[in-house]
Structures are given as structure tokens and as C-alpha cells.
Design a protein around this motif. Structure first.
Motif, PDB file in Angstrom:
ATOM      1  N   ALA A 125       0.811  -1.215   0.000  1.00  0.00           N
ATOM      2  CA  ALA A 125       0.000   0.000   0.000  1.00  0.00           C
ATOM      3  C   ALA A 125       0.849   1.272   0.000  1.00  0.00           C
ATOM      4  O   ALA A 125       0.482   2.272  -0.636  1.00  0.00           O
ATOM      5  N   GLU A 126       1.973   1.269   0.719  1.00  0.00           N
ATOM      6  CA  GLU A 126       2.842   2.451   0.711  1.00  0.00           C
ATOM      7  C   GLU A 126       3.425   2.675  -0.681  1.00  0.00           C
ATOM      8  O   GLU A 126       3.543   3.828  -1.128  1.00  0.00           O
ATOM      9  N   LEU A 127       3.783   1.579  -1.353  1.00  0.00           N
ATOM     10  CA  LEU A 127       4.326   1.728  -2.710  1.00  0.00           C
ATOM     11  C   LEU A 127       3.266   2.298  -3.642  1.00  0.00           C
ATOM     12  O   LEU A 127       3.582   3.057  -4.557  1.00  0.00           O
ATOM     13  N   ARG A 128       2.017   1.960  -3.407  1.00  0.00           N
ATOM     14  CA  ARG A 128       0.943   2.552  -4.211  1.00  0.00           C
ATOM     15  C   ARG A 128       0.994   4.070  -4.106  1.00  0.00           C
ATOM     16  O   ARG A 128       0.913   4.782  -5.120  1.00  0.00           O
ATOM     17  N   THR A 129       1.109   4.594  -2.893  1.00  0.00           N
ATOM     18  CA  THR A 129       1.188   6.044  -2.696  1.00  0.00           C
ATOM     19  C   THR A 129       2.377   6.635  -3.442  1.00  0.00           C
ATOM     20  O   THR A 129       2.270   7.692  -4.086  1.00  0.00           O
ATOM     21  N   ILE A 130       3.513   5.947  -3.365  1.00  0.00           N
ATOM     22  CA  ILE A 130       4.738   6.413  -4.024  1.00  0.00           C
ATOM     23  C   ILE A 130       4.558   6.422  -5.542  1.00  0.00           C
ATOM     24  O   ILE A 130       4.864   7.418  -6.214  1.00  0.00           O
ATOM     25  N   LEU A 131       4.047   5.338  -6.100  1.00  0.00           N
ATOM     26  CA  LEU A 131       3.888   5.253  -7.546  1.00  0.00           C
ATOM     27  C   LEU A 131       2.859   6.254  -8.060  1.00  0.00           C
ATOM     28  O   LEU A 131       3.020   6.814  -9.152  1.00  0.00           O
TER      29      LEU A 131
END
Length: 264
Positions: A125-131
Motif C-alpha cells: 500500500a505504501e508503494l501505491r502512494t509512491i507510484l
């Protein structure tokens, strides 16, 4: 004077699910991580490494060899020293702390391969925010080998998408992929035939899905070099993807060029 910060996103996975039950050892590839990182630093950028839990990635044992550096023992030793001892590789942040600090301070992001991202990053989920940030700001977003599977994290339902792939239900996976920000993007990733070589000769087992199948199911336009383990990089808008370990130097060059264009 630093030209800007580049975020490297690493995986914390050290094992991957295999068909029939159980797990196989995995990690991240030495050359795929170190070659682009060193190139970005040499180009004048500061590199920050972050993983989901803030601990260092596991080195995939299959990558720990001079063969991945063209047989150049000196290059391999430099890479291994960078992995083992450089502060960049050892002062690891959490993805959440990077988000909390502010993504605007980063000029680009890079995700290396090894099978590890298939386990955690593609549903993080954190990578979703980053991407989403790097997509909306059109900042260079580079991924290598298995790393491009991480684009699935940008889906609102990445976990469900991955579960449908494992269950062998492509129609359900397509449903969960709706609204994906990379739909229609040209991209490349570790090929099915390259994966079979790894399964047969290194993993000694089969994983649940191959990478091109997963990304095509999501709506990506996947372009594969039919010659296994030959360099191949695809660039479409902000997304830069490399197919395999041999694409380490080419993707590093493309990433540095993209960073220079966007930070000029």
C-alpha cells in the motif's frame, strides 16, 4: 552539490510461494541493485534506499557472482563492497517514513529485481502512494527484471489482483485491475522463458504466474525481447522498464538521462 534525490525501493521478501505448496528462497539481485544505484550516484544524485519494514534486502544467492558483471572480478568485488559497506545500502528507511517526509523532494524512483518484489512490493500500500505521486508528477520511474511487477501496487486492489493470479482466475484479476494508472503503457519485464530457466535450474520449482502474463492481464502492453537474457529496455512516458539482469547498464543510462532531463 547534489542534483537531487533518487529513491530506491527494495523488497523485504526472502522467499516466494511455489506451486504445490511451500516456499523457495529468493531476494534481490546484486547487479540489478548496485549498477543503477552507482550510476545514479556517479551522475551527481543522492540515493535513498527504503523497504517496507526499513530493513536491508536479502541478497539473492544466484546473483552473487562475477558472471553477472561480464566475468569482471574487479567489478563484482566493487559491487559487493558497495552492497556490504556503503551507507546508501545500510541506512535503510521505511517506505512510510519516506512518504511522511515528503515525496516532492525526490526526482525519481528505481526498483531492482530478483523475484522478491513478486511477494511484497506488488501488493504494498505504501508503494501505491509512491507510484501514484511519481505518475502524477511525471517523474522518472524505473524498474528492472522482476521489479516491473511492482507497478501492480498502484492498483486500488493490488492484493486482490495478486490473489486472483495465484488462484488462476484471469477474469477476476482483470476486474481487480480496473482503474490501473499504467493501463496501456508499453513496458517490459522478465520473460516467461527466462523464468522457466530460473525455475528449472535455480529455484527447482514453479512459481504461480509469470510476469508478462500478470502485466498483460492488468492491461499493460508488454514487449519482450525473444532472445533470452539479452539487454532490453522500454521507455514510455515516465516509466522505464528493463527485462533482465543484462539490462542493468542500459536501464541505468536511461534513468540517468531521464533524471537529467527532468531536473535540468
Amino acid at each position: 552539490m547534489s542534483k537531487g534525490k533518487v529513491l530506491i525501493v527494495g523488497s523485504n521478501a526472502n522467499k516466494v510461494e511455489i506451486q504445490g505448496g511451500g516456499w523457495g528462497a529468493t531476494g534481490q539481485y546484486l547487479n540489478e541493485t548496485v549498477v543503477p544505484a552507482m550510476a545514479v550516484i556517479e551522475a551527481g544524485y543522492e540515493v535513498v534506499l527504503a523497504t517496507p519494514d526499513g530493513t536491508k534486502m536479502t541478497l539473492d544467492a544466484a546473483s552473487d557472482a562475477a558472471a553477472h558483471f561480464g566475468g569482471d572480478e574487479a567489478a563484482y568485488k566493487r559491487a559487493r563492497q558497495f552492497w556490504d559497506s556503503d551507507p546508501v545500502m545500510n541506512n535503510v528507511r521505511t517506505l512510510q517514513s519516506v512518504i511522511d517526509e515528503g515525496l516532492d523532494r525526490y526526482a525519481g524512483v528505481f526498483i531492482p529485481g530478483g523475484q522478491a518484489p513478486v511477494v511484497d512490493l506488488m501488493q504494498n500500500a505504501e508503494l501505491r502512494t509512491i507510484l501514484q505521486h511519481f505518475h502524477e508528477k511525471a517523474k522518472p520511474t524505473a524498474m528492472l527484471c522482476h521489479g516491473p511487477i511492482s507497478v501492480a501496487a498502484a492498483m486500488p486492489h493490488a492484493r486482490e489482483f495478486r490473489a486472483a493470479l495465484i488462484a488462476g482466475d484471469p477474469e477476476k484479476a482483470k476486474e481487480w485491475a480496473r482503474g490501473w494508472q499504467y493501463a496501456g503503457y508499453k513496458m517490459t519485464v522478465f520473460s516467461a522463458t527466462e523464468e522457466k530457466y530460473v525455475e528449472d535450474n535455480i529455484l527447482k520449482a514453479k512459481i504461480y504466474f509469470d510476469m508478462p502474463y500478470a502485466l498483460r492481464t492488468a492491461g499493460g502492453e508488454v514487449i519482450i525481447n525473444p532472445k533470452d537474457f539479452a539487454p532490453h529496455v522500454v521507455e514510455d512516458r515516465e516509466l522505464i522498464t528493463g527485462q533482465n539482469p543484462a539490462s542493468d547498464h542500459p536501464i541505468a543510462e536511461k534513468l540517468v538521462a531521464a533524471l537529467n532531463r527532468t531536473t535540468a
